[in-house]
Enzyme design. Structure first.
Site, PDB file in Angstrom:
ATOM      1  CE  LYS A 195      42.217  38.937  21.101  1.00 15.83           C
ATOM      2  NZ  LYS A 195      41.430  38.997  22.344  1.00 15.83           N
ATOM      3  CE  LYS A 240      46.129  38.500  22.152  1.00 14.23           C
ATOM      4  NZ  LYS A 240      45.113  38.557  23.132  1.00 14.23           N
TER       5      LYS A 240
HETATM    6  C1  PBG Z   1      40.506  37.777  25.185  1.00 14.83           C
HETATM    7  C2  PBG Z   1      41.962  37.566  25.065  1.00 14.83           C
HETATM    8  C3  PBG Z   1      42.602  36.458  24.502  1.00 14.83           C
HETATM    9  C4  PBG Z   1      43.966  36.696  24.619  1.00 14.83           C
HETATM   10  C5  PBG Z   1      44.119  37.903  25.263  1.00 14.83           C
HETATM   11  N1  PBG Z   1      42.872  38.441  25.515  1.00 14.83           N
HETATM   12  C6  PBG Z   1      42.043  35.208  23.952  1.00 14.83           C
HETATM   13  C7  PBG Z   1      41.154  35.239  22.786  1.00 14.83           C
HETATM   14  O1  PBG Z   1      40.902  36.276  22.178  1.00 14.83           O
HETATM   15  O2  PBG Z   1      40.662  34.162  22.446  1.00 14.83           O
HETATM   16  C8  PBG Z   1      45.037  35.766  24.144  1.00 14.83           C
HETATM   17  C9  PBG Z   1      46.369  35.971  24.778  1.00 14.83           C
HETATM   18  C10 PBG Z   1      47.331  34.870  24.524  1.00 14.83           C
HETATM   19  O3  PBG Z   1      47.091  33.927  23.744  1.00 14.83           O
HETATM   20  O4  PBG Z   1      48.408  34.930  25.138  1.00 14.83           O
HETATM   21  N2  PBG Z   1      40.155  38.371  26.402  1.00 14.83           N
END
Ligand code: PBG
Length: 325
Positions: free
Chosen positions: A198, A250
């Site tokens: 991520k 992601k």
């Molecule tokens: C954090 C989380 C995020 C997303 C999913 N889980 C945001 C981040 O890490 O700042 C982003 C999902 C998206 O942008 O659709 N719990």
């Protein structure tokens, strides 16, 4: 002309094209992320994500029915607490009466095992500072202290009835710790989808609106640097070793190389998350008449399958599934 190889032969009509298609997209490949907000009576539109809503408990159930009717068999829940319930540790995340746990329980009651109920296992929606973990007096996000809180959160989600938890905080050791906590509490059937690779991505912008994020600054000390590929392979390896049932990459489209790399080495299913910014770009261009939104939606989802994704988390899940049916 004498041309020995004429690849166009196999493209001459739809039947030929279907015959040789290497990739297929099915409704059951898709996972719908959903937002549920404490204290909401009516669903509320999210301006930066046209077509996506913040849900009340009732509208969440209705939307989950629509997804399942279209053939989507898994949803991923994000909870948005009341502003006054946020605190330094995000404690409402493991409160059985917290919005996310209540929503999990209600969906389980409504759907039994017909719909796989997954929950986001991360503290950022629940902390007053918006970080994915606890911070020290200098604002540093503390790894091991945070992982202990993830254990509490995962246990409470399992107790509420989650089939699957999805740790997204990018803390080291989080998968092993959550697996151990779940097993100790008798939840050995609860699966873990690990957000393994991520990235600290600007593509998450609209999501921050969707969850009313309190974050100032960024997450670069825990989420990955977009310049790196090899590091993702390490993260995938570690999460599999630690017990992840599914690993995930992601964002999606800008990171197809990472997805393909993860697929190549993974011994477990690999999911990909088409994030809020990717969704927003397609919707915005479509609303302007600049692209054919439906075609781009299906093409982008097909690209994930071509790169090897087994599951796709996408805000398009219900719409795409309806078209595919
Ligand atoms: C954090 C989380 C995020 C997303 C999913 N889980 C945001 C981040 O890490 O700042 C982003 C999902 C998206 O942008 O659709 N719990």
């Amino acid at each position: 002309m004498s041309i020995a190889r004429r690849p166009r032969r196999l493209r001459q009509n739809p039947a030929f094209r279907d015959l040789v298609a290497e990739t297929s997209l099915r409704p059951s490949d898709l996972i719908l992320p959903m937002f549920v907000v404490d204290g909401l009576n009516e669903p509320r539109d999210i301006p930066s994500m046209p077509g996506v809503q913040q849900h009340s408990l009732d509208s969440l159930k209705r939307a989950a029915h629509e997804a399942l009717d279209a053939g989507v068999t898994c949803v991923d829940l994000f909870g948005v607490p009341r502003e006054e319930d946020k605190d330094a540790t995000g404690s409402v995340a493991w409160d059985p009466q917290g919005i996310l746990n209540v929503a999990i329980a209600e969906l389980r009651q409504e759907f039994g095992d017909d719909l796989i109920v997954m929950a986001d296992t991360c503290l950022d929606e629940f902390t007053s500072h918006g970080h994915c973990g606890v911070i020290d007096d200098q604002g540093r996000v503390l790894n091991d202290e945070t992982v202990e809180l993830y254990q509490d959160m995962a246990r409470s989600q399992a107790r509420a009835g989650a089939h699957m938890v999805s740790p997204s905080g990018m803390m080291d050791g989080q998968i092993a710790a959550i697996r151990e906590a779940l097993d100790e509490a008798g939840h050995e059937d609860v699966a873990i989808m690990a957000y393994s690779a991520k990235y600290a991505s600007a593509f998450f912008g609209p999501f921050r609106d969707a969850v009313g994020s309190s974050l100032e600054g960024d997450r670069r000390t825990y989420q990955q640097d977009p310049r790196n590929f090899r590091e993702s392979m390490l993260e995938v390896d570690l999460d599999i070793e630690e017990g992840a049932d599914i690993v995930m990459v992601k964002p999606g489209l800008p990171y197809l190389d990472v997805l393909a790399g993860a697929v190549e080495r993974s011994s477990v299913p690999v999911a990909v998350y088409q994030v809020s910014g990717e969704y927003a770009m397609i919707q915005a261009a479509s609303q302007n008449g600049w692209i054919d939104g439906e075609a781009v939606m299906l093409e982008s989802l097909t690209a994930f399958k071509r790169a090897g994704a087994d599951q796709i988390l996408t805000y398009f899940a219900t719409d795409a599934a309806r078209l595919l049916k």
